[in-house]
Design a protein around this motif. Structure first.
Motif, PDB file in Angstrom:
ATOM      1  N   LEU A 290      -2.722   2.307  24.061  1.00 49.43           N
ATOM      2  CA  LEU A 290      -2.614   1.014  23.397  1.00 49.43           C
ATOM      3  C   LEU A 290      -3.822   0.139  23.687  1.00 49.43           C
ATOM      4  O   LEU A 290      -4.387  -0.491  22.785  1.00 49.43           O
ATOM      5  CB  LEU A 290      -1.318   0.321  23.858  1.00 49.43           C
ATOM      6  CG  LEU A 290      -1.087  -1.105  23.370  1.00 49.43           C
ATOM      7  CD1 LEU A 290      -0.965  -1.144  21.864  1.00 49.43           C
ATOM      8  CD2 LEU A 290       0.167  -1.687  24.027  1.00 49.43           C
ATOM      9  N   ARG A 291      -4.264   0.090  24.943  1.00 48.86           N
ATOM     10  CA  ARG A 291      -5.404  -0.757  25.301  1.00 48.86           C
ATOM     11  C   ARG A 291      -6.691  -0.252  24.644  1.00 48.86           C
ATOM     12  O   ARG A 291      -7.525  -1.050  24.200  1.00 48.86           O
ATOM     13  CB  ARG A 291      -5.587  -0.787  26.828  1.00 48.86           C
ATOM     14  CG  ARG A 291      -4.492  -1.461  27.600  1.00 48.86           C
ATOM     15  CD  ARG A 291      -4.042  -2.770  26.995  1.00 48.86           C
ATOM     16  NE  ARG A 291      -5.155  -3.638  26.640  1.00 48.86           N
ATOM     17  CZ  ARG A 291      -5.038  -4.736  25.888  1.00 48.86           C
ATOM     18  NH1 ARG A 291      -3.857  -5.059  25.406  1.00 48.86           N
ATOM     19  NH2 ARG A 291      -6.079  -5.482  25.620  1.00 48.86           N
TER      20      ARG A 291
ATOM     21  N   VAL B  12      -0.012   0.548  17.124  1.00 51.06           N
ATOM     22  CA  VAL B  12       0.162  -0.387  18.233  1.00 51.06           C
ATOM     23  C   VAL B  12       1.644  -0.625  18.502  1.00 51.06           C
ATOM     24  O   VAL B  12       2.091  -0.621  19.656  1.00 51.06           O
ATOM     25  CB  VAL B  12      -0.566  -1.712  17.926  1.00 51.06           C
ATOM     26  CG1 VAL B  12      -0.129  -2.808  18.898  1.00 51.06           C
ATOM     27  CG2 VAL B  12      -2.079  -1.516  18.001  1.00 51.06           C
ATOM     28  N   ARG B  13       2.422  -0.825  17.448  1.00 50.22           N
ATOM     29  CA  ARG B  13       3.870  -1.029  17.637  1.00 50.22           C
ATOM     30  C   ARG B  13       4.516   0.207  18.243  1.00 50.22           C
ATOM     31  O   ARG B  13       5.376   0.107  19.127  1.00 50.22           O
ATOM     32  CB  ARG B  13       4.531  -1.366  16.303  1.00 50.22           C
ATOM     33  CG  ARG B  13       4.214  -2.751  15.778  1.00 50.22           C
ATOM     34  CD  ARG B  13       5.210  -3.181  14.718  1.00 50.22           C
ATOM     35  NE  ARG B  13       5.188  -2.287  13.562  1.00 50.22           N
ATOM     36  CZ  ARG B  13       4.406  -2.470  12.497  1.00 50.22           C
ATOM     37  NH1 ARG B  13       3.591  -3.511  12.455  1.00 50.22           N
ATOM     38  NH2 ARG B  13       4.461  -1.630  11.486  1.00 50.22           N
TER      39      ARG B  13
ATOM     40  N   TYR C 210       3.096   2.665  20.161  1.00 50.63           N
ATOM     41  CA  TYR C 210       2.717   2.865  21.556  1.00 50.63           C
ATOM     42  C   TYR C 210       3.303   1.779  22.447  1.00 50.63           C
ATOM     43  O   TYR C 210       3.679   2.047  23.598  1.00 50.63           O
ATOM     44  CB  TYR C 210       1.197   2.892  21.692  1.00 50.63           C
ATOM     45  CG  TYR C 210       0.559   4.139  21.121  1.00 50.63           C
ATOM     46  CD1 TYR C 210       1.180   5.372  21.237  1.00 50.63           C
ATOM     47  CD2 TYR C 210      -0.669   4.083  20.477  1.00 50.63           C
ATOM     48  CE1 TYR C 210       0.603   6.513  20.721  1.00 50.63           C
ATOM     49  CE2 TYR C 210      -1.260   5.234  19.948  1.00 50.63           C
ATOM     50  CZ  TYR C 210      -0.611   6.438  20.073  1.00 50.63           C
ATOM     51  OH  TYR C 210      -1.190   7.571  19.555  1.00 50.63           O
ATOM     52  N   ARG C 211       3.403   0.566  21.929  1.00 47.60           N
ATOM     53  CA  ARG C 211       3.996  -0.517  22.737  1.00 47.60           C
ATOM     54  C   ARG C 211       5.470  -0.234  22.991  1.00 47.60           C
ATOM     55  O   ARG C 211       5.967  -0.426  24.113  1.00 47.60           O
ATOM     56  CB  ARG C 211       3.813  -1.852  22.021  1.00 47.60           C
ATOM     57  CG  ARG C 211       4.309  -3.047  22.841  1.00 47.60           C
ATOM     58  CD  ARG C 211       3.983  -4.344  22.133  1.00 47.60           C
ATOM     59  NE  ARG C 211       2.570  -4.674  22.292  1.00 47.60           N
ATOM     60  CZ  ARG C 211       1.773  -5.069  21.313  1.00 47.60           C
ATOM     61  NH1 ARG C 211       2.242  -5.144  20.071  1.00 47.60           N
ATOM     62  NH2 ARG C 211       0.519  -5.392  21.554  1.00 47.60           N
TER      63      ARG C 211
ATOM     64  N   ARG D 114       0.962   5.739  27.465  1.00 48.63           N
ATOM     65  CA  ARG D 114       1.040   4.983  26.209  1.00 48.63           C
ATOM     66  C   ARG D 114       0.370   3.618  26.338  1.00 48.63           C
ATOM     67  O   ARG D 114      -0.261   3.143  25.383  1.00 48.63           O
ATOM     68  CB  ARG D 114       2.504   4.828  25.779  1.00 48.63           C
ATOM     69  CG  ARG D 114       3.155   6.131  25.391  1.00 48.63           C
ATOM     70  CD  ARG D 114       2.372   6.804  24.252  1.00 48.63           C
ATOM     71  NE  ARG D 114       2.994   8.025  23.794  1.00 48.63           N
ATOM     72  CZ  ARG D 114       2.696   9.235  24.222  1.00 48.63           C
ATOM     73  NH1 ARG D 114       1.762   9.402  25.152  1.00 48.63           N
ATOM     74  NH2 ARG D 114       3.291  10.297  23.749  1.00 48.63           N
ATOM     75  N   TRP D 115       0.453   2.996  27.475  1.00 50.59           N
ATOM     76  CA  TRP D 115      -0.221   1.706  27.657  1.00 50.59           C
ATOM     77  C   TRP D 115      -1.731   1.883  27.636  1.00 50.59           C
ATOM     78  O   TRP D 115      -2.459   1.052  27.075  1.00 50.59           O
ATOM     79  CB  TRP D 115       0.221   1.051  28.960  1.00 50.59           C
ATOM     80  CG  TRP D 115      -0.342  -0.335  29.135  1.00 50.59           C
ATOM     81  CD1 TRP D 115      -1.374  -0.720  29.926  1.00 50.59           C
ATOM     82  CD2 TRP D 115       0.092  -1.507  28.462  1.00 50.59           C
ATOM     83  NE1 TRP D 115      -1.616  -2.067  29.799  1.00 50.59           N
ATOM     84  CE2 TRP D 115      -0.728  -2.573  28.899  1.00 50.59           C
ATOM     85  CE3 TRP D 115       1.101  -1.775  27.521  1.00 50.59           C
ATOM     86  CZ2 TRP D 115      -0.578  -3.881  28.442  1.00 50.59           C
ATOM     87  CZ3 TRP D 115       1.256  -3.074  27.062  1.00 50.59           C
ATOM     88  CH2 TRP D 115       0.426  -4.109  27.522  1.00 50.59           C
TER      89      TRP D 115
ATOM     90  N   TRP E  45       4.915   5.453  30.464  1.00 52.30           N
ATOM     91  CA  TRP E  45       4.478   4.054  30.500  1.00 52.30           C
ATOM     92  C   TRP E  45       2.949   3.969  30.615  1.00 52.30           C
ATOM     93  O   TRP E  45       2.281   3.301  29.826  1.00 52.30           O
ATOM     94  CB  TRP E  45       5.171   3.369  31.679  1.00 52.30           C
ATOM     95  CG  TRP E  45       4.803   1.937  31.893  1.00 52.30           C
ATOM     96  CD1 TRP E  45       4.183   1.097  31.004  1.00 52.30           C
ATOM     97  CD2 TRP E  45       5.036   1.166  33.071  1.00 52.30           C
ATOM     98  NE1 TRP E  45       4.022  -0.153  31.550  1.00 52.30           N
ATOM     99  CE2 TRP E  45       4.529  -0.134  32.821  1.00 52.30           C
ATOM    100  CE3 TRP E  45       5.622   1.434  34.296  1.00 52.30           C
ATOM    101  CZ2 TRP E  45       4.601  -1.149  33.774  1.00 52.30           C
ATOM    102  CZ3 TRP E  45       5.700   0.418  35.234  1.00 52.30           C
ATOM    103  CH2 TRP E  45       5.188  -0.856  34.976  1.00 52.30           C
TER     104      TRP E  45
END
Length: 281
Positions: A16-17, A254-255, A257-258, A12-13, A9
């Motif tokens: 993503l950021r 982005v998809r 990693y989200r 990957r977040w 979590w």
């Protein structure tokens, strides 16, 4: 489950950021530091293409893995026998110029991926497909090969640096010190140039002349470097920042990693719920 899910979590977040917060730059005008680039892969001039190790396909980058199926007391599993990846430079091109990329340490997500099985440790050729692949059935070895090819799109985020082209400022004191250190490696030559009284050592006045000459040499080197064509290079950041090379665009990443971050969060919460149930029980 809590630890694995929590790590997935957070990691990957964080990626993503960074992807969302870093704007896409043009190569010619990109700032020095952490940047995001998008363009097309091109061949390096005067450099023959790489040959992928399993399929013998010409490419710009490859990664492979060979696994063996082993049966245990309860069930079988695939075990890695060999794996590796190429580390040659890549060349990314956009409308403003090109940039060399050092792929070492990068998370590479290529579009080209072949996976097939066989009965020898090293495959005898490219993977089969269709009815022939279905008839061969299960084999002992499994091969996976991923590649990047010329003229494919590439998204890249990493540490961007430019040398030459007048982009670098001159730290005169540091450059002067570097020249002096180089000259000291040939101390006999240094004495021959600056020991005017020939006493076998450099006095204070002679050292002043050494430092002055080194300063002039450093400035001359800087002028020559600034006159050369700018060379842009992208590599792994020194800090703990994502270094990603992908054949897919930012939206796809982005998809991905989200979704992975959401899956990690759910796994972490599920682990916490199970742990709480056992504690209460």
């Amino acid at each position: 489950m809590c630890l694995v899910g929590g790590w997935l979590w957070v990691s990957r977040w964080s990626k993503l950021r960074h992807l969302l917060d870093t704007p896409t730059s043009r190569i010619r005008s990109a700032a020095q530091g952490y940047v995001e680039l998008a363009g097309v892969l091109r061949d390096l001039p005067d450099t023959p293409p790489l040959i992928a190790p399993l399929t013998a396909t010409p490419c710009l980058w490859w990664r492979y893995r060979i696994e063996e199926y082993r049966t245990g007391s309860k069930r079988g599993s695939w075990n890695v026998l060999e794996q590796g990846s190429s580390d040659g430079l890549l060349r990314l091109f956009d409308a403003t110029g090109d940039c060399l990329i050092d792929p070492r340490g990068a998370e590479v997500l290529p579009a080209r991926r072949d996976c097939w099985t066989g009965d020898q440790r090293h495959p005898r050729g490219a993977p089969t497909s269709g009815v022939l692949a279905w008839l061969t059935g299960h084999r002992q070895y499994r091969y996976t090969e991923e590649r990047l090819h010329a003229d494919e799109p590439l998204y890249a985020i990493g540490e961007f640096r430019t040398s030459g082209g007048g982009r670098q400022g001159l730290d005169l004191q540091a450059a002067q010190g570097q020249v002096v250190r180089e000259w000291k490696e040939d101390y006999a030559g240094l004495l021959q140039r600056f020991d005017h009284n020939r006493d076998g050592q450099l006095d204070q006045a002679e050292w002043s002349r050494v430092r002055l000459a080194a300063s002039l040499e450093a400035q001359q080197r800087h002028r020559l470097a600034s006159g050369r064509q700018a060379l842009h290079k992208l590599a792994r950041p020194a800090e703990d920042l994502p270094f990603v090379l992908s054949s897919h665009g930012e939206e796809v990443l982005v998809r991905r990693y989200r979704g992975q971050a959401a899956g990690g969060a759910m796994l972490c919460l599920l682990g916490a719920a199970l742990l709480a149930t056992r504690v209460v029980g």
